[in-house]
Enzyme design. Sequence first.
Site, PDB file in Angstrom:
ATOM      1  N   ARG A  23     -14.135  22.077  13.504  1.00 54.86           N
ATOM      2  CA  ARG A  23     -14.971  22.133  12.843  1.00 54.86           C
ATOM      3  C   ARG A  23     -13.927  20.883  11.583  1.00 54.86           C
ATOM      4  O   ARG A  23     -14.258  19.962  11.007  1.00 54.86           O
ATOM      5  CB  ARG A  23     -14.607  23.386  11.472  1.00 54.86           C
ATOM      6  CG  ARG A  23     -15.406  23.966  12.504  1.00 54.86           C
ATOM      7  CD  ARG A  23     -15.629  25.515  11.671  1.00 54.86           C
ATOM      8  NE  ARG A  23     -13.912  26.372  11.901  1.00 54.86           N
ATOM      9  CZ  ARG A  23     -13.311  26.490  11.315  1.00 54.86           C
ATOM     10  NH1 ARG A  23     -13.409  27.624  10.392  1.00 54.86           N
ATOM     11  NH2 ARG A  23     -11.834  26.865  11.903  1.00 54.86           N
ATOM     12  N   GLU A  28      -1.113  24.074   5.212  1.00 57.34           N
ATOM     13  CA  GLU A  28      -0.219  24.420   4.243  1.00 57.34           C
ATOM     14  C   GLU A  28       0.268  23.288   4.058  1.00 57.34           C
ATOM     15  O   GLU A  28       1.145  22.431   4.838  1.00 57.34           O
ATOM     16  CB  GLU A  28       0.599  25.696   4.429  1.00 57.34           C
ATOM     17  CG  GLU A  28      -0.626  27.047   4.869  1.00 57.34           C
ATOM     18  CD  GLU A  28       0.618  27.887   5.048  1.00 57.34           C
ATOM     19  OE1 GLU A  28       2.025  27.869   5.154  1.00 57.34           O
ATOM     20  OE2 GLU A  28      -0.220  29.298   5.196  1.00 57.34           O
ATOM     21  N   ASN A  49      -0.115  14.294  -9.936  1.00 52.02           N
ATOM     22  CA  ASN A  49      -0.430  12.824 -10.145  1.00 52.02           C
ATOM     23  C   ASN A  49      -0.907  12.645  -8.955  1.00 52.02           C
ATOM     24  O   ASN A  49      -0.449  12.928  -7.139  1.00 52.02           O
ATOM     25  CB  ASN A  49       0.739  11.717  -9.923  1.00 52.02           C
ATOM     26  CG  ASN A  49       0.897  11.473 -11.073  1.00 52.02           C
ATOM     27  OD1 ASN A  49       0.714  12.385 -12.441  1.00 52.02           O
ATOM     28  ND2 ASN A  49       2.547  11.843 -11.191  1.00 52.02           N
ATOM     29  N   ARG A  59       5.170   1.251  -4.293  1.00 49.08           N
ATOM     30  CA  ARG A  59       5.536   1.287  -5.546  1.00 49.08           C
ATOM     31  C   ARG A  59       6.984   2.285  -5.412  1.00 49.08           C
ATOM     32  O   ARG A  59       6.771   3.532  -4.487  1.00 49.08           O
ATOM     33  CB  ARG A  59       4.607   2.673  -5.779  1.00 49.08           C
ATOM     34  CG  ARG A  59       3.156   2.129  -6.004  1.00 49.08           C
ATOM     35  CD  ARG A  59       2.423   3.306  -6.278  1.00 49.08           C
ATOM     36  NE  ARG A  59       0.460   3.435  -6.185  1.00 49.08           N
ATOM     37  CZ  ARG A  59      -0.224   2.593  -6.654  1.00 49.08           C
ATOM     38  NH1 ARG A  59       0.402   2.026  -7.902  1.00 49.08           N
ATOM     39  NH2 ARG A  59      -1.674   2.122  -6.755  1.00 49.08           N
ATOM     40  N   HIS A  62      11.716   4.431  -7.908  1.00 43.55           N
ATOM     41  CA  HIS A  62      11.480   5.071 -10.125  1.00 43.55           C
ATOM     42  C   HIS A  62      12.758   6.231  -9.203  1.00 43.55           C
ATOM     43  O   HIS A  62      12.732   6.737  -8.069  1.00 43.55           O
ATOM     44  CB  HIS A  62      10.499   5.163  -9.931  1.00 43.55           C
ATOM     45  CG  HIS A  62       9.286   3.911  -9.320  1.00 43.55           C
ATOM     46  ND1 HIS A  62       8.122   4.316  -9.384  1.00 43.55           N
ATOM     47  CD2 HIS A  62       9.357   3.251  -9.943  1.00 43.55           C
ATOM     48  CE1 HIS A  62       7.293   2.785  -9.544  1.00 43.55           C
ATOM     49  NE2 HIS A  62       8.039   2.201  -9.116  1.00 43.55           N
ATOM     50  N   LYS A  72      10.476  15.290  -7.519  1.00 43.55           N
ATOM     51  CA  LYS A  72       9.030  14.836  -6.869  1.00 43.55           C
ATOM     52  C   LYS A  72       8.879  15.683  -5.337  1.00 43.55           C
ATOM     53  O   LYS A  72       9.913  15.464  -4.528  1.00 43.55           O
ATOM     54  CB  LYS A  72       8.721  13.714  -6.366  1.00 43.55           C
ATOM     55  CG  LYS A  72       8.515  12.793  -7.941  1.00 43.55           C
ATOM     56  CD  LYS A  72       8.195  11.583  -7.565  1.00 43.55           C
ATOM     57  CE  LYS A  72       8.626  10.814  -9.110  1.00 43.55           C
ATOM     58  NZ  LYS A  72       8.922   8.727  -8.598  1.00 43.55           N
ATOM     59  N   HIS A 119      13.059   7.171  -5.542  1.00 40.45           N
ATOM     60  CA  HIS A 119      11.974   7.080  -5.104  1.00 40.45           C
ATOM     61  C   HIS A 119      10.768   6.001  -4.746  1.00 40.45           C
ATOM     62  O   HIS A 119      10.864   5.650  -5.453  1.00 40.45           O
ATOM     63  CB  HIS A 119      11.194   8.581  -4.712  1.00 40.45           C
ATOM     64  CG  HIS A 119      10.138   8.507  -4.104  1.00 40.45           C
ATOM     65  ND1 HIS A 119       9.043   8.603  -4.485  1.00 40.45           N
ATOM     66  CD2 HIS A 119       9.275   9.172  -2.389  1.00 40.45           C
ATOM     67  CE1 HIS A 119       8.245   8.601  -3.652  1.00 40.45           C
ATOM     68  NE2 HIS A 119       8.395   9.438  -2.493  1.00 40.45           N
ATOM     69  N   TYR A 132       1.175  13.621  -5.798  1.00 42.75           N
ATOM     70  CA  TYR A 132       2.707  14.129  -6.426  1.00 42.75           C
ATOM     71  C   TYR A 132       2.679  15.261  -6.937  1.00 42.75           C
ATOM     72  O   TYR A 132       1.355  14.859  -7.874  1.00 42.75           O
ATOM     73  CB  TYR A 132       3.358  12.795  -7.246  1.00 42.75           C
ATOM     74  CG  TYR A 132       2.729  11.338  -6.649  1.00 42.75           C
ATOM     75  CD1 TYR A 132       4.442  10.633  -6.823  1.00 42.75           C
ATOM     76  CD2 TYR A 132       1.993  11.056  -6.867  1.00 42.75           C
ATOM     77  CE1 TYR A 132       3.867   9.412  -6.778  1.00 42.75           C
ATOM     78  CE2 TYR A 132       1.885   8.830  -6.570  1.00 42.75           C
ATOM     79  CZ  TYR A 132       2.994   9.142  -6.203  1.00 42.75           C
ATOM     80  OH  TYR A 132       2.663   7.445  -6.372  1.00 42.75           O
ATOM     81  N   LYS A 168       6.716  -4.620 -13.456  1.00 39.91           N
ATOM     82  CA  LYS A 168       7.442  -3.969 -13.268  1.00 39.91           C
ATOM     83  C   LYS A 168       8.767  -4.081 -12.295  1.00 39.91           C
ATOM     84  O   LYS A 168       9.583  -4.130 -12.068  1.00 39.91           O
ATOM     85  CB  LYS A 168       7.171  -2.920 -14.160  1.00 39.91           C
ATOM     86  CG  LYS A 168       8.656  -1.909 -14.612  1.00 39.91           C
ATOM     87  CD  LYS A 168       7.567  -0.437 -15.447  1.00 39.91           C
ATOM     88  CE  LYS A 168       8.925   0.438 -15.450  1.00 39.91           C
ATOM     89  NZ  LYS A 168       7.957   1.518 -16.094  1.00 39.91           N
ATOM     90  N   ASP A 169       8.557  -3.613 -11.261  1.00 42.17           N
ATOM     91  CA  ASP A 169       8.846  -2.959 -10.096  1.00 42.17           C
ATOM     92  C   ASP A 169       9.537  -4.484  -9.262  1.00 42.17           C
ATOM     93  O   ASP A 169      10.563  -4.154  -9.019  1.00 42.17           O
ATOM     94  CB  ASP A 169       8.420  -2.433  -8.814  1.00 42.17           C
ATOM     95  CG  ASP A 169       7.363  -1.319  -9.298  1.00 42.17           C
ATOM     96  OD1 ASP A 169       8.639  -0.664 -10.192  1.00 42.17           O
ATOM     97  OD2 ASP A 169       6.692  -0.648  -8.384  1.00 42.17           O
TER      98      ASP A 169
END
Length: 199
Positions: A23, A28, A49, A59, A62, A72, A119, A132, A168-169
């Site tokens: 299937r 988890e 997020n 990304r 941060h 996070k 991160h 997140y 920005k990054d």
Amino acid sequence: MGMRPLGIDGAWVFEPEVFVDERGSFHEWFRGGAFSEATGQGLALSQANLSVSRRGTVRGMHFADVPPGQAKYLKCVRGSVFDVVVDVRVGSPTFGRWESVVLDDVDHRSVYVSEGLGHGFMALSDEAMVAYLCSEGYAPGREHGIDPFDAELGIGWPDGVTPLLSAKDAAAPSLAEAGRRGLLPEYEECRRFYAELRA
């Protein structure tokens, strides 16, 4: 199955058992008991997020002011990413060290990043979707970043992938410059905050 600490205090990877049959599969991706046993605290959830990134998107890196910071817990639900944690806590024994984990929709690992750690990730698949769970909501005045390609950090980003960064990054300071500007969290302050969370 369980939480395994990474080489930076405050960072863990969760490696689930994945059940596969005709299937599909089931696993988890968060278990409160295993999380609390490993970290000594619960996971406060203030914001969830979901990012969708094309191949090469970076990304990060941060982090947020501590307290309250922003912890996070994240996983890649579609595709794959090269996920990176950097210790940006001034005074930490592993200050400036980075650790990486490939997160994907095959092994279904998750990563927990404590408050005060940097991160970021790079999308490796044509499209990567990352979910997140965050301990605090986004607060622009408390959010900071460092250059993910800072030569002194020397993060071993995958070869053969053209990076794509936000403006920005791309303009983020080096780790040393962020330190000179007073943007980096203090390790002892973070430790005091962790102790409060565990009390």
